[in-house]
Design an enzyme around this catalytic site. Structure first.
Site, PDB file in Angstrom:
ATOM      1  N   ASN A 392       0.510  -6.737   3.363  1.00 25.86           N
ATOM      2  CA  ASN A 392       1.335  -5.806   2.603  1.00 25.86           C
ATOM      3  C   ASN A 392       1.155  -5.983   1.101  1.00 25.86           C
ATOM      4  O   ASN A 392       0.471  -5.181   0.449  1.00 25.86           O
ATOM      5  CB  ASN A 392       2.806  -5.976   3.015  1.00 25.86           C
ATOM      6  CG  ASN A 392       3.678  -4.857   2.484  1.00 25.86           C
ATOM      7  OD1 ASN A 392       3.278  -4.107   1.616  1.00 25.86           O
ATOM      8  ND2 ASN A 392       4.875  -4.737   3.003  1.00 25.86           N
ATOM      9  N   ASP A 393       1.721  -7.035   0.552  1.00 21.21           N
ATOM     10  CA  ASP A 393       1.677  -7.192  -0.902  1.00 21.21           C
ATOM     11  C   ASP A 393       0.249  -7.265  -1.454  1.00 21.21           C
ATOM     12  O   ASP A 393      -0.014  -6.789  -2.551  1.00 21.21           O
ATOM     13  CB  ASP A 393       2.445  -8.453  -1.313  1.00 21.21           C
ATOM     14  CG  ASP A 393       3.937  -8.309  -1.029  1.00 21.21           C
ATOM     15  OD1 ASP A 393       4.415  -7.163  -1.048  1.00 21.21           O
ATOM     16  OD2 ASP A 393       4.591  -9.320  -0.784  1.00 21.21           O
ATOM     17  N   VAL A 394      -0.672  -7.844  -0.678  1.00 20.03           N
ATOM     18  CA  VAL A 394      -2.033  -8.020  -1.195  1.00 20.03           C
ATOM     19  C   VAL A 394      -2.812  -6.708  -1.234  1.00 20.03           C
ATOM     20  O   VAL A 394      -3.932  -6.671  -1.731  1.00 20.03           O
ATOM     21  CB  VAL A 394      -2.837  -9.076  -0.387  1.00 20.03           C
ATOM     22  CG1 VAL A 394      -2.199 -10.439  -0.513  1.00 20.03           C
ATOM     23  CG2 VAL A 394      -2.988  -8.669   1.054  1.00 20.03           C
ATOM     24  N   ALA A 433       7.230  -9.982  -1.165  1.00 23.74           N
ATOM     25  CA  ALA A 433       7.718  -9.868  -2.537  1.00 23.74           C
ATOM     26  C   ALA A 433       8.932  -8.939  -2.622  1.00 23.74           C
ATOM     27  O   ALA A 433       9.545  -8.799  -3.665  1.00 23.74           O
ATOM     28  CB  ALA A 433       6.609  -9.370  -3.452  1.00 23.74           C
TER      29      ALA A 433
END
Lengths: 466, 97
Positions: A392-394, A433
């Site tokens: 997700n965040d990456v 995050a």
């Protein structure tokens, strides 16, 4: 403790230290890594045998028993552990190393206390440092283990006045240490200092969330080395100092690499309690009426099967679902259809450095298909389908464009530049995050909701029928 | 500070620099094995444990030393074996390609 150990033992220590350095050097290159590990292990064996010959060491039966028990537990654990549980395993072993170093210092303190000789200032400082660093490594690693194993919540645990409480405990520790430097043989104060060290270790890791674990695990690894080195100062043994310093340095390098990959300073990882503060921002931003395109496995398989090139982006979700074997099978099936398959690995994907590489290696994904971030990013524009599995965040484009986002500036895999993206995800929840991901709302992004393992297995079945 | 302590500091600082030099530029594939391998090396605390567990007495000092021997040995043996297991997987795959 300034005994003159026989020359033979010292020479063996020198050989063992050289083997450690050469072994670590060899661990840095894929072709020689296994040999390097073996060399380091031989170095350790030499060091242990040499120490057993020391004339201070007389307690053979019990020591042999201890070595035997430790070897048994270690060997069983090493062969039983699943590759997906590797972060926990490394965390646990770190903790044991830290505990051993602290125990050595406590035992030495007790020995000095019993011998009624005055405890020198040097010895005292070494003992306090060793108990502190070893103790923090011990409890910190066990909290990290508990978080990774799911025994306690993986998200940041915060409570009111957390920073003041931590500061107060640290001051308490410093006061105890200062007192011990003046009055070395005060047992209650020594025990209080030890307890405060252990408590600080818990409080240091508990506010750190799952996604920051690669940084924490590397840092604890470094600390376990420093703890061993300080124990070396306690018993005045160069072997311990050298090996400990080597590990301390290597852990620090990994910590720095991990921080860089997240574009965050070490301080913000340790004291930021990510997620928590960011959630409010995310909730506000997600207020708009954005819609996602959801597809089923059949449509997904069509898109993948008729693509020319597919880049698979694995994340922690793949590890949790243990989907790495299914993913490899999907890759194989697609290659049979003439699709070019690559894997894009973000440096902090997963819960420890190199986590994804280990899982894909376990599933026998050919090494040349794995690509680093710098390597794969320019290739996304020529990619037909990017398949995001539990990451997700990456892959969040906000890191590039939105300067108000908490993850702004973090290097990401530029999945949004691919012609199409398919995202396999359990639901619409935000990533670690706590930030909403614009990628999911893009016109060319298709969502496949479900557990990574089930969905990938369905994709494999559908692709086979194409 | 006495001379032995100064010498020990020299060893510590030089070994740290050596560590930085030796482990720079490791490819991401090897991050996990490097970590678990160096983790096993930090089990060197076993040596300190052997020394404090050495005397033929049964006092608290020796008992704590023996516990430390067990913990550090688990660290050493578990660390090296699990690293070898991982690297074996990497090897297998390279041969196949």
């Amino acid at each position: 403790m300034s005994e003159f150990l026989p020359t033979g033992i010292q020479v063996t220590y020198l050989v063992a230290s050289s083997l450690f350095i050469l072994g670590l050097k060899k661990l840095g290159s894929p072709a020689t890594a296994r040999q390097g590990n073996l060399w380091a292990a031989i170095g350790m064996l030499l060091a242990i045998v040499a120490t057993l010959l020391d004339r201070q060491v007389l307690n053979y039966e019990l020591i042999a028993l201890g070595l035997l028990i430790g070897t048994g537990i270690g060997a069983i654990a090493a062969y039983k552990v699943a590759m997906t549980d590797m972060p926990q395993m490394v965390g646990l072993l770190n903790g044991l190393g830290g505990a051993a170093s602290a125990l050595v210092a406590i035992a030495e303190f007790w020995h000095l206390l019993g011998s009624h000789s005055t405890i020198s200032l040097d010895a005292n400082i070494s003992i306090i440092l060793s108990v502190f660093i070893g103790g923090v490594t011990f409890t910190g690693s066990f909290v990290a283990f508990a978080k990774l194993q799911g025994l306690i919540s993986g998200s940041p645990v915060t409570f009111p006045l957390q920073q003041p409480v931590n500061a107060l405990l640290l001051i308490g520790f410093l006061v105890c240490s200062g007192y011990l430097l003046v009055v070395p043989d005060n047992l209650p104060v020594f025990l209080g200092m030890t307890a405060l060290s252990l408590l600080l270790g818990i409080l240091f890791v508990i506010p750190i969330g799952g996604g920051d674990m690669p940084v924490v695990i590397s840092l604890l690894n470094s600390l376990s080395g420093v703890a061993a080195a300080t124990a070396g100062f306690v018993v005045m043994n160069n072997m311990l100092i050298i090996a400990g310093a080597l590990v301390g340095a290597s852990g620090l390098i990994l910590t720095e690499i991990m921080c860089k990959a997240m574009n965050r300073s070490l301080a913000s990882v340790l004291f930021g309690a990510f997620g928590g503060s960011a959630a409010g921002v995310a909730a506000g931003a997600a207020g708009g009426d954005k819609s996602v395109h959801s597809i089923d496995a059949e449509e997904g398989a069509m898109m993948l099967g008729y693509a020319r090139s597919v880049v698979i982006v694995p994340g922690y979700g793949m590890a949790v679902a243990q989907a790495q074997h299914a993913v490899r099978e999907l890759g194989d099936q697609l290659e049979k259809l003439g699709v070019e398959v690559k894997y894009a690995i973000h440096p902090v994907a997963g819960r420890m450095p190199g986590h994804m590489n280990v899982l894909l290696a376990e599933a026998n994904v050919p090494y040349p298909q794995l690509h680093d971030m710098e390597d794969i990013n320019p290739q996304f524009e020529q990619t037909d389908v990017a398949l995001v599995i539990g990451a997700n965040d990456v892959v969040n484009p906000a890191a590039r464009s939105d300067s108000s986002s908490p993850i702004y500036g973090m290097p990401i895999l530029e999945v949004d530049k691919a012609k199409h993206a398919i995202v396999i995800k359990r639901g619409m929840s935000a990533g670690f995050a706590g930030v909403d991901n614009d990628l999911f709302y893009k016109e060319k992004t298709m969502m496949l909701f479900g557990s990574a393992k089930d969905i990938v297995a369905k994709l494999v079945a559908e692709v086979k029928q194409l | 500070m006495n001379e032995a302590l100064i010498a020990a500091f020299f060893v510590f600082v030089l070994a740290s620099f050596t560590g930085f030099e030796v482990i720079n530029k490791v490819p991401p594939t090897l991050h996990t094995p490097l970590m678990s391998g160096s983790n096993a090396v930090s089990g060197i605390a076993v040596i300190g444990a052997l020394i404090v567990a050495g005397p033929r007495d049964t006092n608290l000092s020796v008992i704590l030393g023996l516990i430390a021997v067990i913990l550090a040995t688990v660290n050493v043996v578990g660390g090296f074996l699990v690293t070898d297991r991982m690297l074996q997987m990497f090897k297998k795959k390279e041969v196949k390609v």
